[in-house]
Design a protein around this motif. Structure first.
Motif, mmCIF file in Angstrom:
data_model
loop_
_atom_site.group_PDB
_atom_site.id
_atom_site.type_symbol
_atom_site.label_atom_id
_atom_site.label_comp_id
_atom_site.label_asym_id
_atom_site.label_seq_id
_atom_site.Cartn_x
_atom_site.Cartn_y
_atom_site.Cartn_z
ATOM 1 N N VAL A 46 0.844 -1.183 0.000
ATOM 2 C CA VAL A 46 0.000 0.000 0.000
ATOM 3 C C VAL A 46 0.883 1.236 0.000
ATOM 4 O O VAL A 46 1.799 1.346 0.817
ATOM 5 C CB VAL A 46 -0.926 0.012 1.228
ATOM 6 C CG1 VAL A 46 -1.760 1.290 1.259
ATOM 7 C CG2 VAL A 46 -1.840 -1.210 1.228
ATOM 8 N N GLN A 47 0.588 2.146 -0.922
ATOM 9 C CA GLN A 47 1.342 3.395 -0.989
ATOM 10 C C GLN A 47 0.378 4.565 -0.820
ATOM 11 O O GLN A 47 -0.725 4.560 -1.351
ATOM 12 C CB GLN A 47 2.074 3.543 -2.325
ATOM 13 C CG GLN A 47 3.187 2.536 -2.545
ATOM 14 C CD GLN A 47 2.654 1.205 -3.051
ATOM 15 O OE1 GLN A 47 1.800 1.152 -3.926
ATOM 16 N NE2 GLN A 47 3.160 0.123 -2.475
ATOM 17 N N LEU A 48 0.817 5.540 -0.048
ATOM 18 C CA LEU A 48 0.018 6.731 0.204
ATOM 19 C C LEU A 48 0.777 7.956 -0.279
ATOM 20 O O LEU A 48 1.962 8.107 0.023
ATOM 21 C CB LEU A 48 -0.276 6.878 1.701
ATOM 22 C CG LEU A 48 -0.895 5.671 2.411
ATOM 23 C CD1 LEU A 48 -1.073 5.956 3.885
ATOM 24 C CD2 LEU A 48 -2.222 5.315 1.773
ATOM 25 N N GLN A 49 0.107 8.800 -1.015
ATOM 26 C CA GLN A 49 0.713 10.017 -1.544
ATOM 27 C C GLN A 49 -0.105 11.210 -1.058
ATOM 28 O O GLN A 49 -1.233 11.419 -1.507
ATOM 29 C CB GLN A 49 0.742 9.984 -3.069
ATOM 30 C CG GLN A 49 1.365 11.213 -3.709
ATOM 31 C CD GLN A 49 2.862 11.267 -3.490
ATOM 32 O OE1 GLN A 49 3.553 10.254 -3.549
ATOM 33 N NE2 GLN A 49 3.380 12.459 -3.237
ATOM 34 N N ALA A 50 0.481 11.979 -0.169
ATOM 35 C CA ALA A 50 -0.193 13.160 0.376
ATOM 36 C C ALA A 50 0.205 14.405 -0.402
ATOM 37 O O ALA A 50 1.350 14.533 -0.846
ATOM 38 C CB ALA A 50 0.152 13.333 1.847
ATOM 39 N N SER A 51 -0.735 15.304 -0.555
ATOM 40 C CA SER A 51 -0.460 16.560 -1.242
ATOM 41 C C SER A 51 -1.434 17.629 -0.772
ATOM 42 O O SER A 51 -2.404 17.327 -0.064
ATOM 43 C CB SER A 51 -0.589 16.380 -2.762
ATOM 44 O OG SER A 51 -1.903 15.969 -3.107
ATOM 45 N N GLY A 52 -1.166 18.874 -1.173
ATOM 46 C CA GLY A 52 -2.101 19.958 -0.893
ATOM 47 C C GLY A 52 -1.652 20.953 0.148
ATOM 48 O O GLY A 52 -2.338 21.946 0.390
ATOM 49 N N GLY A 53 -0.522 20.699 0.796
ATOM 50 C CA GLY A 53 -0.049 21.648 1.790
ATOM 51 C C GLY A 53 0.432 22.934 1.146
ATOM 52 O O GLY A 53 0.551 23.040 -0.071
ATOM 53 N N GLY A 54 0.685 23.923 1.987
ATOM 54 C CA GLY A 54 1.152 25.193 1.477
ATOM 55 C C GLY A 54 1.124 26.256 2.539
ATOM 56 O O GLY A 54 0.912 25.966 3.724
ATOM 57 N N LEU A 55 1.332 27.481 2.096
ATOM 58 C CA LEU A 55 1.319 28.636 2.990
ATOM 59 C C LEU A 55 -0.015 29.362 2.833
ATOM 60 O O LEU A 55 -0.437 29.653 1.708
ATOM 61 C CB LEU A 55 2.476 29.569 2.641
ATOM 62 C CG LEU A 55 2.527 30.907 3.376
ATOM 63 C CD1 LEU A 55 2.730 30.694 4.870
ATOM 64 C CD2 LEU A 55 3.646 31.779 2.794
ATOM 65 N N VAL A 56 -0.658 29.637 3.945
ATOM 66 C CA VAL A 56 -1.951 30.310 3.916
ATOM 67 C C VAL A 56 -2.029 31.279 5.092
ATOM 68 O O VAL A 56 -1.400 31.053 6.132
ATOM 69 C CB VAL A 56 -3.097 29.275 3.957
ATOM 70 C CG1 VAL A 56 -3.097 28.506 5.262
ATOM 71 C CG2 VAL A 56 -4.443 29.913 3.688
ATOM 72 N N GLN A 57 -2.782 32.330 4.921
ATOM 73 C CA GLN A 57 -2.971 33.279 6.013
ATOM 74 C C GLN A 57 -4.014 32.752 6.993
ATOM 75 O O GLN A 57 -4.889 31.948 6.638
ATOM 76 C CB GLN A 57 -3.412 34.629 5.465
ATOM 77 C CG GLN A 57 -2.324 35.375 4.712
ATOM 78 C CD GLN A 57 -2.752 36.778 4.329
ATOM 79 O OE1 GLN A 57 -3.937 37.048 4.168
ATOM 80 N NE2 GLN A 57 -1.790 37.672 4.181
ATOM 81 N N ALA A 58 -3.931 33.216 8.204
ATOM 82 C CA ALA A 58 -4.909 32.842 9.220
ATOM 83 C C ALA A 58 -6.320 33.150 8.722
ATOM 84 O O ALA A 58 -6.563 34.196 8.122
ATOM 85 C CB ALA A 58 -4.631 33.576 10.521
ATOM 86 N N GLY A 59 -7.202 32.200 8.959
ATOM 87 C CA GLY A 59 -8.569 32.328 8.474
ATOM 88 C C GLY A 59 -8.794 31.695 7.118
ATOM 89 O O GLY A 59 -9.938 31.571 6.671
ATOM 90 N N GLY A 60 -7.719 31.304 6.475
ATOM 91 C CA GLY A 60 -7.811 30.722 5.147
ATOM 92 C C GLY A 60 -8.109 29.236 5.181
ATOM 93 O O GLY A 60 -8.323 28.640 6.240
#
Length: 125
Positions: A1-15
């Motif tokens: 089983v392989q898991l690929q996570a994505s979608g992180g980043g820099l965001v301002q508070a409240g975002g």
């Protein structure tokens, strides 16, 4: 089983951000999917988990802000994160296991057999 996570980043508070965890390989009989996070100098903590029968657990500190969902056709689990705050800054990891780990006694990170790489979420104030 392989898991690929994505979608992180820099965001301002409240975002908002949406993390994805794509599952591949021998996914037959995967029961529980979970998202953990680990901030620098802190232990890895459970954010939310989802079982194949639809049971969902949210940690108190994300209830009402984060939503866990799955797309079976895409073998992907999503973590929608709204109203983010600086305290949510961490590396986020998705995990999977063949067992039902929704019970409180089974929510420790070491219960999960499969892990994806972390995706970094940084929330600026």
């Amino acid at each position: 089983v392989q898991l690929q996570a994505s979608g992180g980043g820099l965001v301002q508070a409240g975002g908002s951000l949406r993390l994805s965890c794509a599952v591949s390989g021998s996914i037959f009989n995967i029961n529980t999917m979970g998202w953990y996070r680990q901030a620098p100098g802190k232990e890895r903590e459970l954010v939310a988990s989802l079982t194949i029968d639809g049971s969902i657990y949210y940690a108190d500190y994300v209830k009402g802000r984060f939503t866990l969902s799955r797309d079976n056709a895409k073998n992907t689990v999503y973590l929608q994160m709204n109203n983010l705050g600086p305290e949510d800054t961490a590396a986020y990891y998705c995990a999977a296991d063949h067992a039902n780990l929704i019970q409180s006694s089974l929510r420790r990170a070491q219960e999960y057999d499969y892990w994806g790489q972390g995706t970094l979420v940084t929330v600026s104030s």
